[in-house]
Write an enzyme that holds these catalytic residues in place. Structure first.
Site, PDB file in Angstrom:
ATOM      1  CG  HIS A 197       0.470  26.632  34.827  1.00  0.00           C
ATOM      2  ND1 HIS A 197      -0.683  27.228  35.301  1.00  0.00           N
ATOM      3  CD2 HIS A 197       1.012  27.508  33.944  1.00  0.00           C
ATOM      4  CE1 HIS A 197      -0.839  28.403  34.718  1.00  0.00           C
ATOM      5  NE2 HIS A 197       0.178  28.596  33.885  1.00  0.00           N
ATOM      6  CB  SER A 232      -0.398  28.789  30.816  1.00  0.00           C
ATOM      7  OG  SER A 232       0.097  29.372  29.657  1.00  0.00           O
ATOM      8  CE  LYS A 242       0.852  30.768  36.857  1.00  0.00           C
ATOM      9  NZ  LYS A 242      -0.077  31.866  36.617  1.00  0.00           N
TER      10      LYS A 242
HETATM   11  C1  LIG Z   1       3.522  29.634  32.481  1.00  0.00           C
HETATM   12  C2  LIG Z   1       3.570  30.940  33.205  1.00  0.00           C
HETATM   13  N1  LIG Z   1       4.760  31.514  33.431  1.00  0.00           N
HETATM   14  C3  LIG Z   1       4.863  32.695  34.067  1.00  0.00           C
HETATM   15  C4  LIG Z   1       3.747  33.360  34.514  1.00  0.00           C
HETATM   16  C5  LIG Z   1       3.926  34.696  35.179  1.00  0.00           C
HETATM   17  O1  LIG Z   1       3.876  34.569  36.556  1.00  0.00           O
HETATM   18  P1  LIG Z   1       3.421  35.792  37.486  1.00  0.00           P
HETATM   19  O2  LIG Z   1       1.951  35.938  37.301  1.00  0.00           O
HETATM   20  O3  LIG Z   1       3.811  35.384  38.850  1.00  0.00           O
HETATM   21  O4  LIG Z   1       4.128  36.998  37.020  1.00  0.00           O
HETATM   22  C6  LIG Z   1       2.488  32.784  34.316  1.00  0.00           C
HETATM   23  C7  LIG Z   1       1.225  33.378  34.759  1.00  0.00           C
HETATM   24  O5  LIG Z   1       0.908  34.349  35.133  1.00  0.00           O
HETATM   25  C8  LIG Z   1       2.391  31.549  33.629  1.00  0.00           C
HETATM   26  O6  LIG Z   1       1.205  30.980  33.392  1.00  0.00           O
END
Ligand SMILES: Cc1ncc(COP(=O)(O)O)c(C=O)c1O
Length: 378
Positions: free
Chosen positions: A199, A171, A231
């Protein structure tokens, strides 16, 4: 005499002194600030087809899902989304959670445990890290994208259960995980490979089917994928895509699935509409990747460290947290919102601003970004 909040105030003061204090900055509706910070990679969050689907789902099914997934919180719309997600990702089965964070915590909690060794990439997302911790497993954190380290850590384990855990696209630095090699190593040690495609969905592979599918591994039963609906799909929520047995176990024991109100129908409807748009308009995937390459070129031309982007995420590494905050503020003053990452989200010395590309960026948007970044890096 202390009022009980001394430790709280001290913690805030310490963060301020280290340049790590975070504040909320509400976005006004219809703002003309240019967005290079969101994860709306395909420009679908405000697509009228997606927002209309959210509204229609709320009108039909209610403002909330009314209960946990196992009681009243599973509508036929949830089931439809699960079926279409599994098909799109060429996986076997899917299970929707109310966030990507909870999908990761749920998977690792259900597959982990005291008799399980988890080997986890050092740059994994916080939700994977928290999932590892909460699972009660023994956790070995290995250097970023280091297949040999995964191999050695799995080989050294004497636990009957083993998991290798990685982001598909990391990320903060935006790099792709070496999935083919990690899968070989995991399989050689009888481990399941857990891949977070947050991502990668909508961005990796010619049709945006994610990094596992792009690596030809979509049908492997020993790979468990998590995806987010928040996303590239512009909605909210998360999901697990895996073998039917894994989904069955999650329904039975994943605490963030069982003890959480099901994802709101508006988010389910929005995600379903966005998924159908992604399928019908794969050119959005090429556009976001081209725009990420253009943003990286701008950063590089301004003499700031970056990497050739594998996906939509483009870091500009500034090192010092105060410098990163100042650069993000300067961008905002110039009308461009960027992300700002400081420890603990990145290792000490790795503070950066993060630009995220969108499929809908125009040449004039990129020119505006270049102007703001030039001022920010001065
Ligand atoms: C790599 C990754 N996994 C999981 C999440 C969590 O997802 P959510 O925001 O839908 O809870 C995020 C970002 O928020 C992320 O960047």
């Amino acid at each position: 005499m202390s009022d009980g909040l001394d430790r709280v105030r001290e913690a805030i003061r310490a963060r301020e002194a280290a340049g790590l204090r975070r504040t909320l900055r509400p976005r006004p509706s219809g703002s003309d600030v240019h967005d290079l910070a969101s994860n709306d990679y395909l420009g679908l969050a405000l697509d009228p087809r997606v927002t209309a689907a959210a509204a229609a789902a709320a009108l039909e099914w209610g403002a909330g899902s009314t209960g946990s997934r196992l009681v009243t919180g599973t509508t036929e719309l949830h089931q439809e989304l699960e079926r279409e997600l599994a098909d799109f990702l060429r996986g076997r089965a899917a299970l929707v959670f109310s966030s990507g964070y909870l999908a990761n915590v749920g998977v690792l909690g259900a597959l982990g445990g005291r008799d399980v060794e988890i080997v986890s990439d050092a740059a994994n997302h916080a939700s994977l890290i928290d999932g590892c911790r909460l699972s009660g497993s023994t956790v070995q954190v290995v250097p970023h994208r280091d297949v040999a380290a995964f191999d050695a850590a799995l080989a050294a384990s004497d636990k009957p259960g083993r998991l290798a855990v990685t982001d598909a696209v990391f990320s903060v630095d935006g790099a792709l995980a070496p999935l083919t090699e990690l899968h070989e190593v995991a399989r050689a040690h009888g481990a399941l490979l857990v891949v977070d495609e947050a991502h990668a969905l909508g961005v990796i592979g010619p049709e945006g089917r994610g990094a596992v599918e792009a690596a030809g591994l979509a049908d492997e039963p020993d790979i468990v994928r998590t995806v987010v609906l928040s996303k590239s799909l512009g909605a909210q929520g998360g999901a697990v895509v895996a073998a039917g047995e894994v989904v069955e176990l999650l329904i039975n024991i994943a605490r963030p699935f069982i003890f959480d109100t099901g994802l709101t129908p508006a988010a389910v409807g929005a995600a379903l509409a966005a998924l159908r748009i992604l399928e019908a308009e794969p050119e959005r995937v090429g556009a976001v990747r081209a725009n990420a390459a253009a943003l990286a070129q701008i950063v590089q031309d301004l003499g700031v460290e970056t990497a050739e982007p594998d996906a939509a995420v483009v870091p500009a590494v500034l090192g010092d947290p105060l410098r990163a905050v100042a650069a993000a503020d300067a961008c905002l003053a110039a009308g461009v919102r960027v992300g700002c990452f400081r420890p603990p989200s990145v290792p000490p010395g790795g503070s950066c601003i993060r630009l995220t590309a969108r499929a809908t960026l125009t040449d004039s948007d990129l020119a505006r970004a270049a102007g703001a970044l030039r001022r920010a890096f001065e």
